[in-house]
Each structure stands twice: as C-alpha cells, then as structure tokens.
Design a protein around this motif. Structure first.
Motif, short mmCIF file in Angstrom:
data_model
loop_
_atom_site.label_atom_id
_atom_site.label_comp_id
_atom_site.label_asym_id
_atom_site.label_seq_id
_atom_site.Cartn_x
_atom_site.Cartn_y
_atom_site.Cartn_z
N LYS A 5 0.60 -9.37 46.06
CA LYS A 5 0.84 -10.31 47.17
C LYS A 5 2.34 -10.40 47.45
O LYS A 5 3.14 -10.52 46.53
N ASP A 211 -0.81 -17.12 47.97
CA ASP A 211 -0.93 -16.87 46.52
C ASP A 211 -2.39 -17.07 46.11
O ASP A 211 -2.94 -16.30 45.31
N THR A 230 7.93 -12.12 45.01
CA THR A 230 8.62 -13.16 45.78
C THR A 230 10.13 -12.94 45.74
O THR A 230 10.57 -11.79 45.49
N ASP A 231 10.91 -14.00 45.97
CA ASP A 231 12.36 -13.82 46.08
C ASP A 231 13.12 -14.33 44.87
O ASP A 231 14.33 -14.53 44.93
N GLY A 234 10.93 -14.72 38.80
CA GLY A 234 9.64 -15.12 38.22
C GLY A 234 9.61 -16.62 38.24
O GLY A 234 10.32 -17.24 39.04
N THR A 241 17.12 -24.03 43.39
CA THR A 241 17.95 -24.68 44.41
C THR A 241 18.64 -25.92 43.83
O THR A 241 19.71 -26.30 44.29
P1 ADP Z 1 7.01 -16.84 48.98
O1 ADP Z 1 7.46 -16.84 50.40
O2 ADP Z 1 7.26 -15.55 48.28
O3 ADP Z 1 5.62 -17.36 48.80
P2 ADP Z 1 8.08 -19.41 48.19
O4 ADP Z 1 9.26 -19.85 48.96
O5 ADP Z 1 6.77 -20.03 48.51
O6 ADP Z 1 8.02 -17.82 48.23
O7 ADP Z 1 8.35 -19.64 46.60
C1 ADP Z 1 9.50 -19.12 46.00
C2 ADP Z 1 10.56 -20.21 45.90
O8 ADP Z 1 10.10 -21.24 45.02
C3 ADP Z 1 11.84 -19.77 45.26
O9 ADP Z 1 12.70 -19.18 46.20
C4 ADP Z 1 12.41 -21.06 44.66
O10 ADP Z 1 13.39 -21.61 45.50
C5 ADP Z 1 11.23 -22.02 44.63
N1 ADP Z 1 10.98 -22.58 43.29
C6 ADP Z 1 10.79 -23.90 43.02
N2 ADP Z 1 10.60 -24.09 41.71
C7 ADP Z 1 10.66 -22.88 41.11
C8 ADP Z 1 10.53 -22.43 39.75
N3 ADP Z 1 10.30 -23.26 38.75
N4 ADP Z 1 10.64 -21.11 39.52
C9 ADP Z 1 10.87 -20.25 40.53
N5 ADP Z 1 11.01 -20.61 41.82
C10 ADP Z 1 10.90 -21.91 42.12
#
Ligand code: ADP
Ligand code: ASP
Ligand code: MG
Length: 481
Positions: A5, A211, A230-231, A234, A241
């Motif tokens: 995904k 997801d 994702t970005d 993990g 942020t």
């Molecule tokens: P996608 O578009 O790939 O679904 P999302 O923006 O929904 O990505 O989710 C990824 C984002 O989640 C990251 O860029 C990060 O800012 C945020 N995030 C919040 N809490 C966490 C965490 N515990 N670990 C990783 N990322 C986190």
C-alpha cells in the motif's frame, strides 16, 4: 503473496512515483504482489473542501479548485507517460472523472445539501484518479499492472463515510477477481479507502482508510504480508512533527500498534491491525524514500526488548465530561444510565474513570451538545472541558510495572493532568492534559523514556537487502508460530 500500500505522499510527485515503480518491481521479482494506492497528495482534503464550497453556493471557487486538481493530475500524466496512445487513453479516463466531479459540484450547489452518500461518491474520485494514473505508469514501465475497481471487491454495509466491510461477500469477490490475476503473474492495482454497499453505491472506510483496505485484502486473499509504504521510516517512538529525533520502533505487537493507531499515531488507520491479526499476517511499515531501511514489523508477540515503553501517541480534540450523581442512584444503576446516553448518541468513550457517585469520561466528538447534555443533566451535575488531549504511552506489560505511572506523570509536569487511566489495558497508560501542553509534554515524555538509548534511526538506518531479508524471515517464522 504480498499486498503493497502506498500513501498520499508516496504518490504525490514524480520522483516519489518513480520510487514506487522501483519498489513494486523489486517486490514483484520474488512473489506475486498487488498494489493499493491512496489519492495523490492532499487530493482528498481538496475534494472535501470543493464539495463544501459547492454546497455553500461558492461554485466559482469550487470549480477553480477543481481546475487546480485537474491540472495537477494531467501534468503528472503528461510527465510520466510518454507513449501517445497510452497517454490519450489515460487523458480520456481522467477527463471523464473530472467531468463527473464538475457535474456533481454543480448539482451540490443547486441542492445545497451534501449527504454522506454523495460525499463518498465525490471523495472516491481521488483514489480512482490516482490508480488510473499509477496503473498506466506501471504498464508503461513494463510491469503487468491491471486496474481493478475496489467497489466491485470491497463490499460493505451502507454506513457512508465509515462503512463496515462485509467480509464474506468481499472474500468471494477477491477469490473470483483478484486471486486469478495474481496466479497469472499480473499485478492488480486497487484503490484504497473505497468500497460499495449491496446496492452498488460507493462507500468509504473512513479518512486514512487505505491502510485498512490493504489489511482487508491481505486477510481476504490471504497474503503472506502487508507492506504499508509511507513517508517515515516506520512507526516511530513519537510523532516526528513534535519530536524530530523520534526513533524507529523495529517491532511492535498487533495490540501495541492498534493502541498507538487508536490513540492518534496517524501513520496507521486504527482498524488496520484487526484483519491482519486474525490471520497472523505480518504488517510492515516502510519508507518509500529508503526502501532498504529496516522499517517496522508488526506481529503477534515481539519478545522481550528491555525497554518498557515502545512509543507515545496523542489524540487532540478531546472533551472531558464529569457527571456527579445528584439523585442517590445506586452506583451500578448510575453508570448504566450514563452509558445508555452515550450509546443512544453513538459516542465512543476513549477513557473513563469512576467513583461511586461520579464519573469522568474523555470523548473525541461531542454529539449535538444541548440535548446530549440535557439528558446527562437528568442524572446529575454535568461539567465539561473542551480542548483537551489524550496522551497514550504504549508498551507490552506496562501494567504492573512498579513506579511507571509515577514516572509518566512526573515527565508531564508541570502541566496539569486531569485524568489518568491505568489498568484498562496492560499495554497502555493514558492521561488527559490540555491540548496546548502537547508540544511540551510529548517531547518531555520522549526524553524521559528514550533519551539514553542509541539512535538507531539515523545511524545504521539502511540494512543490506540480504540482512533485511534475514530479519524478515525471522519475523515471519515468529508470526506463524
Ligand atoms: P500516508 O499518506 O502514507 O498514509 P500519513 O500521513 O497518513 O501517511 O501517515 C504518516 C505520518 O504519520 C508521518 O508523516 C508522521 O508525521 C505521522 N505520525 C504520527 N505519529 C507517528 C508515529 N508514531 N510514527 C510514525 N509516524 C507518525
Ligand atoms: N485518501 C484518503 C484520505 O485522505 C484515504 C487515505 O489516504 O488513506 O483520507
Ligand atoms: Mg495514512
């Protein structure tokens, strides 16, 4: 079989898409794969805004925004597809979707009503557009990608905007339409987030739901693993942020990951883990920018890690309601009546704390306030405070660890804590604080629990593919134990 995904940012620009193509090519070299995509970048947010502008009769603004989305999609198509015939076919399909969006925006501005059903139909276009584009790109790069409509596969009830999958009907559809393609060596390309009810009306699984789609498909096939690309590297020890030096968590149990997701770690949709857990399918969270990184592997048990706390999540927009019984209810009757009201207003309670005569509840969405509060006031004196947040500290066997709650509260000081929950789950200790204290409280907690451990995220982030594979095999062996 693997389900891959890719989230919004992973398909948000040209370089990211080229990276996605390389990842799919590599993963498809040793096993059948299918790909699930979100809408490009912030397309879904834009579509929400366009629909709202249209119902508020700001049709010109809505069409302007739509024009921008259109230019972005066409620009990407032109930049990524060089074959004339393929480009023209793609252009015609994209044009058809944009014509439909425009038609819907115009109708919305006449009707001035945005029903959940129409909203689902409107938003689904984000994923329809992105998957058409990605399928064309994959095909042009020589990969046997086949576009499928998720609405013919993910069958759901009719709860628009938060639809519940019909597993039996979806399993049948997966067996009939997806499995044969995988067996023939094709790469099915599907939209995340969307499905359809029994009458064929488009539904969506909730924001961030791609997801969940991937995990559902993983469970329905069943697949050997689900990879969420994702970005970030993990699942990290905290939201990056708020904590820029948050570290990678290499292993999490399904339960730990589910608690983190439920309490706000946006990286995974909260419903993602349940279908994977049912079939013991490992879920990987990996960074498209670092395909050789270790990523996070989510499995049944993670084994002892030494560190009590694995990660810290938070959820904003919390209201804390306190009800003090005034009528001399019997304690059990009082609680039953309180929860009856929440049931009638279909309001989930995130945290609860009670004494014999009072109860405090943390909720995420306050229902139609007046009538809801009036009903509660028939039971006792009601007070509520908005703009709160829940902070959730997660780790296996946290409950029963002596002194841990004290350490957590001390790390939150001097910010006042208005409620604490310990014992409801053995892997989670949560408390409520002011939303505005989060930028201080989360880094403080992070320093307290992660300061002394070596930084494994930025140090040896990349493992060789062979090494990753070894790690991976180990994880899978554990998952199938
Ligand atoms: P996608 O578009 O790939 O679904 P999302 O923006 O929904 O990505 O989710 C990824 C984002 O989640 C990251 O860029 C990060 O800012 C945020 N995030 C919040 N809490 C966490 C965490 N515990 N670990 C990783 N990322 C986190
Ligand atoms: N595109 C949808 C959303 O933004 C689903 C997803 O990204 O997972 O909510
Ligand atoms: Mg997401």
């Amino acid at each position: 079989m693997k389900v891959l995904k890719f989230g919004g940012t992973s398909v948000g620009d040209r370089e990211a898409i080229e990276q996605v193509v390389a990842i799919i090519r590599r993963e498809a070299a040793d096993a059948p794969v299918m790909a699930v995509f979100s809408a490009m970048g912030d397309t879904t947010d834009r579509l929400v805004e366009i629909a709202r502008l249209a119902v508020r009769q700001r049709l010109d603004a809505a069409l302007q925004w739509l024009g921008q989305l259109r230019r972005r999609h066409f620009g990407m198509a032109r930049a990524l597809i060089t074959g004339d015939e393929r480009y023209q076919m793609l252009r015609d399909t994209l044009a058809m979707y944009f014509a439909r969006l425009e038609q819907m925006a115009r109708s919305l501005s006449v009707l001035q009503d945005l029903s959940p059903r129409v909203q689902d139909e409107f938003l689904a276009h984000g994923e329809l557009l992105s998957t058409r584009l990605l399928q064309a790109v994959l095909a042009e790069r020589g990969l046997p990608a086949v576009w499928l409509d998720s609405r013919r596969i993910i069958k759901t009830d009719a709860t628009h905007t938060e639809a519940v999958p019909d597993m039996a009907a979806s399993r049948e559809a997966v067996a009939a339409q997806v499995r044969p393609l995988l067996e023939q060596g094709q790469i099915p390309v599907l939209q995340g987030f969307i499905g359809a009810d029994a009458e064929g009306h488009t539904t969506t699984l909730g924001r961030g739901g791609s997801d969940y789609t991937a995990a559902l498909l993983g469970s329905l096939l069943p697949a050997d693993e689900v990879q969420i690309w994702t970005d970030v590297d993990g699942i990290l020890t905290a939201d990056p942020t708020l904590v820029p030096d948050a570290r990678l968590v290499e292993r999490l149990s399904y339960r730990e990951a589910a608690e983190l997701a439920y309490f706000g770690a946006r990286v995974l949709h909260p419903k993602t883990l349940a279908p994977a857990m049912e079939r013991h399918i490992p879920v990987w969270v990996r960074n498209i920018a670092r395909p050789d990184g270790r990523g996070t592997c989510i499995l049944f048990e993670t084994g002892p890690t030494g560190a009590p706390v694995k990660s810290i999540a938070y959820k904003k927009g919390i209201t804390l309601i306190t009800i003090v019984a005034t009528r001399g209810w019997k304690p059990h009757d009082f609680l039953r009546r309180v929860f009856d009201v929440f049931d009638r207003y279909q309001t989930a309670v995130d945290l609860v704390s009670t004494t014999e005569v009072s109860v405090a509840l943390a909720i995420h969405r306050m229902p139609h306030r007046e009538r809801f509060v009036e009903e509660l006031q028939q039971l006792g004196r009601v007070e509520w405070q908005a703009d709160k947040a829940i902070v959730c500290v997660v780790g296996e066997r946290l409950r029963g660890r002596s002194g841990i709650a004290g350490e957590i509260l001390a790390a939150a000081a001097p910010h006042p804590v208005s409620m604490i929950s310990l014992g409801g789950s053995e892997i989670n200790i949560s408390f409520v604080c002011d939303e505005q204290a989060l930028p201080a409280v989360i880094p403080q907690l992070h320093r307290r629990f992660f300061a002394k451990r070596p930084d494994r995220r930025n140090g040896k982030a990349a493992k060789s593919p062979a090494k990753r594979d070894e790690h991976h095999q180990l994880a899978i062996r554990e998952a199938s134990r």
